[in-house]
Design an enzyme around this catalytic site. Structure first.
Site, PDB file in Angstrom:
ATOM      1  N   CYS A  75     -14.889 -32.686  49.790  1.00 39.80           N
ATOM      2  CA  CYS A  75     -14.173 -31.776  50.637  1.00 39.80           C
ATOM      3  C   CYS A  75     -13.349 -32.824  51.722  1.00 39.80           C
ATOM      4  O   CYS A  75     -14.043 -34.102  51.900  1.00 39.80           O
ATOM      5  CB  CYS A  75     -14.940 -30.840  51.506  1.00 39.80           C
ATOM      6  SG  CYS A  75     -15.805 -29.609  50.691  1.00 39.80           S
ATOM      7  N   TYR A 101     -13.365 -44.767  44.462  1.00 40.64           N
ATOM      8  CA  TYR A 101     -12.831 -43.913  43.895  1.00 40.64           C
ATOM      9  C   TYR A 101     -12.286 -42.854  45.005  1.00 40.64           C
ATOM     10  O   TYR A 101     -10.865 -42.367  44.799  1.00 40.64           O
ATOM     11  CB  TYR A 101     -13.691 -42.889  43.001  1.00 40.64           C
ATOM     12  CG  TYR A 101     -12.794 -41.873  42.274  1.00 40.64           C
ATOM     13  CD1 TYR A 101     -11.731 -41.891  41.334  1.00 40.64           C
ATOM     14  CD2 TYR A 101     -13.082 -40.515  42.598  1.00 40.64           C
ATOM     15  CE1 TYR A 101     -11.228 -40.897  40.826  1.00 40.64           C
ATOM     16  CE2 TYR A 101     -12.707 -39.469  42.505  1.00 40.64           C
ATOM     17  CZ  TYR A 101     -11.474 -39.507  41.332  1.00 40.64           C
ATOM     18  OH  TYR A 101     -10.820 -38.581  40.864  1.00 40.64           O
ATOM     19  N   CYS A 112     -24.702 -46.133  50.860  1.00 39.20           N
ATOM     20  CA  CYS A 112     -25.508 -45.304  49.965  1.00 39.20           C
ATOM     21  C   CYS A 112     -24.887 -45.624  48.570  1.00 39.20           C
ATOM     22  O   CYS A 112     -23.760 -45.565  48.387  1.00 39.20           O
ATOM     23  CB  CYS A 112     -25.549 -43.956  50.206  1.00 39.20           C
ATOM     24  SG  CYS A 112     -26.101 -43.008  48.894  1.00 39.20           S
ATOM     25  N   ASN A 164     -17.810 -31.404  55.294  1.00 39.60           N
ATOM     26  CA  ASN A 164     -17.486 -32.243  54.259  1.00 39.60           C
ATOM     27  C   ASN A 164     -19.005 -32.650  53.887  1.00 39.60           C
ATOM     28  O   ASN A 164     -19.395 -33.219  54.909  1.00 39.60           O
ATOM     29  CB  ASN A 164     -16.695 -33.302  54.341  1.00 39.60           C
ATOM     30  CG  ASN A 164     -16.330 -34.268  53.382  1.00 39.60           C
ATOM     31  OD1 ASN A 164     -16.216 -35.639  53.518  1.00 39.60           O
ATOM     32  ND2 ASN A 164     -17.013 -33.953  52.053  1.00 39.60           N
ATOM     33  N   GLY A 165     -19.604 -32.727  52.705  1.00 38.38           N
ATOM     34  CA  GLY A 165     -21.023 -33.284  52.518  1.00 38.38           C
ATOM     35  C   GLY A 165     -21.732 -32.154  51.883  1.00 38.38           C
ATOM     36  O   GLY A 165     -21.253 -31.235  51.394  1.00 38.38           O
ATOM     37  N   GLY A 210      -9.832 -32.422  47.968  1.00 38.33           N
ATOM     38  CA  GLY A 210     -10.184 -30.913  47.676  1.00 38.33           C
ATOM     39  C   GLY A 210      -8.991 -30.061  47.223  1.00 38.33           C
ATOM     40  O   GLY A 210      -7.969 -30.145  48.031  1.00 38.33           O
ATOM     41  N   CYS A 254     -25.006 -37.626  42.362  1.00 39.46           N
ATOM     42  CA  CYS A 254     -24.925 -37.978  43.934  1.00 39.46           C
ATOM     43  C   CYS A 254     -25.218 -36.324  44.313  1.00 39.46           C
ATOM     44  O   CYS A 254     -24.965 -35.451  43.601  1.00 39.46           O
ATOM     45  CB  CYS A 254     -23.683 -38.055  44.416  1.00 39.46           C
ATOM     46  SG  CYS A 254     -23.454 -37.863  46.285  1.00 39.46           S
ATOM     47  N   CYS A 264     -21.187 -43.807  52.089  1.00 38.56           N
ATOM     48  CA  CYS A 264     -21.197 -43.818  50.414  1.00 38.56           C
ATOM     49  C   CYS A 264     -19.848 -45.010  50.005  1.00 38.56           C
ATOM     50  O   CYS A 264     -18.765 -44.656  50.463  1.00 38.56           O
ATOM     51  CB  CYS A 264     -20.383 -42.319  50.348  1.00 38.56           C
ATOM     52  SG  CYS A 264     -19.874 -42.085  48.691  1.00 38.56           S
ATOM     53  N   CYS A 273     -25.847 -43.538  43.191  1.00 40.17           N
ATOM     54  CA  CYS A 273     -25.202 -43.284  41.948  1.00 40.17           C
ATOM     55  C   CYS A 273     -25.359 -44.328  40.867  1.00 40.17           C
ATOM     56  O   CYS A 273     -25.522 -44.167  39.808  1.00 40.17           O
ATOM     57  CB  CYS A 273     -23.621 -42.772  42.104  1.00 40.17           C
ATOM     58  SG  CYS A 273     -22.594 -43.746  43.196  1.00 40.17           S
TER      59      CYS A 273
HETATM   60  P1  AMP Z   1     -15.004 -39.410  32.433  1.00 41.67           P
HETATM   61  O1  AMP Z   1     -14.160 -38.922  31.201  1.00 41.67           O
HETATM   62  O2  AMP Z   1     -16.208 -38.237  32.471  1.00 41.67           O
HETATM   63  O3  AMP Z   1     -15.793 -40.600  31.817  1.00 41.67           O
HETATM   64  O4  AMP Z   1     -14.583 -39.357  33.809  1.00 41.67           O
HETATM   65  C1  AMP Z   1     -14.016 -40.862  34.167  1.00 41.67           C
HETATM   66  C2  AMP Z   1     -12.778 -40.462  34.993  1.00 41.67           C
HETATM   67  O5  AMP Z   1     -13.046 -39.735  36.383  1.00 41.67           O
HETATM   68  C3  AMP Z   1     -12.423 -41.638  35.635  1.00 41.67           C
HETATM   69  O6  AMP Z   1     -10.882 -42.122  35.637  1.00 41.67           O
HETATM   70  C4  AMP Z   1     -12.736 -41.814  37.123  1.00 41.67           C
HETATM   71  O7  AMP Z   1     -11.596 -42.089  38.028  1.00 41.67           O
HETATM   72  C5  AMP Z   1     -12.853 -40.340  37.253  1.00 41.67           C
HETATM   73  N1  AMP Z   1     -13.719 -39.809  38.392  1.00 41.67           N
HETATM   74  C6  AMP Z   1     -15.065 -40.489  38.622  1.00 41.67           C
HETATM   75  N2  AMP Z   1     -15.789 -39.907  39.475  1.00 41.67           N
HETATM   76  C7  AMP Z   1     -14.998 -38.626  39.842  1.00 41.67           C
HETATM   77  C8  AMP Z   1     -15.276 -37.470  40.702  1.00 41.67           C
HETATM   78  N3  AMP Z   1     -16.402 -37.519  41.480  1.00 41.67           N
HETATM   79  N4  AMP Z   1     -14.247 -36.583  40.802  1.00 41.67           N
HETATM   80  C9  AMP Z   1     -13.324 -36.763  39.924  1.00 41.67           C
HETATM   81  N5  AMP Z   1     -12.881 -37.796  39.228  1.00 41.67           N
HETATM   82  C10 AMP Z   1     -13.825 -38.633  38.939  1.00 41.67           C
END
Ligand code: AMP
Length: 469
Positions: A14, A254, A445, A114-115, A40, A394, A248, A448
């Site tokens: 969030c 990302y 942290c 958020n959290g 979000g 996480c 985090c 993950c």
């Molecule tokens: P996957 O296809 O499940 O391996 O997703 C990998 C992609 O998801 C990568 O391009 C990341 O940038 C993106 N990603 C990683 N973590 C998250 C997250 N928590 N929420 C949304 N996208 C994510």
């Protein structure tokens, strides 16, 4: 965050924004939320106060779709807080949209969170045993019950006593008729910053919100700090015992926007360093460095710069598609990647390509992208990931799937390389990660990537116990 004892998947990420003492509070909050939209996309909401009443408008969808001009006009007053929520579709419901607003014995109170709390289900069960009725399935509602049932007489003491009972991650904003309160959990998992806009105080998850509204950045809200803002000014409280600071690290990798400064460092610069470290750790002879847009772009710039291999935007992203990650089923996710990304044949054809992404979760995106790049004529595809393998879920507010869906939790890098069909695969090491984020501090942290959780997952233990019984 949705309270679910049945699975270990956590459900939302969030963004929060608040302003105190501005004649166009709701309008500014709308803009603030707009710049936090990446945190979000499922629901958005604003609650304002004119000193006598709270006004609320919430809806499902993007900020620009949820609010019309007249909705904002109805949000009277000079203070307001807002929230954007990102969740998996199973829990998507307007009743879970925030800010969460209630009337209790001492007036109205709204909260934006958020959290993720790790003992909310346990606390909720205690309340429900005494007959309390909950309106949503959010952990955030537990905080409101704790505030309402507190015996303390002042608002700040009621909030403090409530927050002393909850455990987990929170960057919170509260709004009553006359006061805005910002609070950050003692570990400081999620970012939260304070800014100044003329005479008004602003608080936002990320500083990119300040840039849009032309507010001046003042400082981060400290871990464990409760900041009370009202007509008498601003007062800071530090009521919690000191614990290690654990921001985090995935926010840098990302989640946060590259133009934001969080935890004392600019996100873009950190991501470029991640890319540079990655090129030192996993060099390979190739013709071009191509990012997976948008999340892989800064790391690819860093990789290209450090390796001397030309950077090419060889994959184009359709910006009008939501993040594939919010799609609930694998069948839709696979489809989503094709809708969202396309390789440029003219750039890729006949080349040895280094593809950079920030992380691999299930591996489905990487697999599809590599197939797409090969179809565009690549001679070789070398996948490079600007973070260590994601091995654990996480519980503090980033949406990751349960362990068994995380490809790296059970498979080796060689197995993953085979699955995603790259010629070679290289992840950044934990040491490389820490070297890149060192500007922001030495302690994060990183559960993950390491499985070292700073706080025990109490609800989880309780659910195991219930199953056992
Ligand atoms: P996957 O296809 O499940 O391996 O997703 C990998 C992609 O998801 C990568 O391009 C990341 O940038 C993106 N990603 C990683 N973590 C998250 C997250 N928590 N929420 C949304 N996208 C994510």
């Amino acid at each position: 965050m949705e309270i679910g004892l049945k699975d270990d998947r956590f459900h939302d990420e969030c963004g929060v924004f608040g302003i105190y003492g501005h004649p166009e509070a709701a309008n500014i909050t709308y803009l603030g939320l707009y710049s936090l939209q990446h945190r979000g996309q499922e629901s958005a909401g604003i609650v304002s106060s004119d000193g006598r009443n709270l006004y609320s408008h919430k809806g499902m969808g993007l900020v620009a779709d949820v609010f019309s001009g007249s909705d904002i006009e109805r949000l009277h007053g000079t203070s307001s807080i807002g929230h954007v929520r990102y969740s998996t579709t199973g829990d998507s419901h307007i009743k879970n949209a925030q800010p969460f607003v209630v009337e209790y014995a001492r007036g109205g109170i709204a909260v934006a969170h958020n959290g993720n709390l790790v003992n909310a289900a346990l606390l909720r069960a205690e309340f429900e045993a005494y007959g309390s009725i909950f309106q949503s399935s959010m952990d955030t509602e537990t905080i409101v019950h704790l505030i309402a049932s507190s015996k303390e007489t002042s608002l700040v003491n009621r909030v403090t006593s409530a927050l002393k009972r909850v455990q987990g991650s929170y960057s919170l904003l509260f709004l009553t008729e006359d006061t805005m309160i910002a609070a950050r959990d003692p570990f400081g998992f999620r970012p939260l910053s304070l800014g100044r806009l003329k005479g008004a105080w602003v608080v936002a998850s990320e500083t990119c919100a300040f840039d849009l509204i032309e507010a001046d950045y003042v400082r981060e809200i400290a871990p464990g700090e409760i900041l009370v803002i009202n007509k008498d000014g601003i007062v800071s409280y530090r009521p919690f015992p000191m614990v290690p600071y654990k921001p985090c690290v995935f926010e840098f990798i990302y989640f946060a926007r590259p133009d934001s400064t969080i935890f004392g460092a600019n996100v873009y610069s950190v991501r470029k360093k991640l890319g540079a470290r990655l090129s030192e750790e996993h060099p390979v002879e190739a013709d071009i460095v191509v990012p997976v847009p948008d999340s892989g772009v800064p790391a690819a710039v860093g990789y290209a710069e450090a390796s001397g291999i030309p950077f090419e935007k060889g994959i184009v992203r359709n910006h009008y598609v939501g993040r594939t990650f919010i799609e609930p089923k694998d069948s839709i996710r696979h489809f989503g990647v094709k809708i969202k990304l396309n390789a440029i044949r003219d750039v890729i054809n006949g080349k040895r390509v280094i593809v950079i992404d920030d992380s691999i979760v299930r591996g489905t995106t990487s697999r599809k992208i590599i197939k797409m790049i090969r179809n565009a004529g690549a001679k070789e595809v070398h996948m490079r990931i600007s973070s260590p393998p994601t091995i654990c879920p996480c519980y503090y507010g980033i949406d990751t799937p349960r362990s068994k869906e995380l490809i790296a939790s059970a498979q080796t890098v060689e197995d993953i390389n085979e699955y995603i069909t790259s010629d070679t695969l290289g992840y950044l090491s934990i040491e490389g990660l820490y070297r890149a984020v060192s500007e922001a501090g030495a302690s994060f942290c990183d559960a993950c990537f390491t499985g070292k959780y700073p706080i025990d997952i109490i609800d989880h233990a309780a659910s195991q116990l219930a199953l056992f019984k």
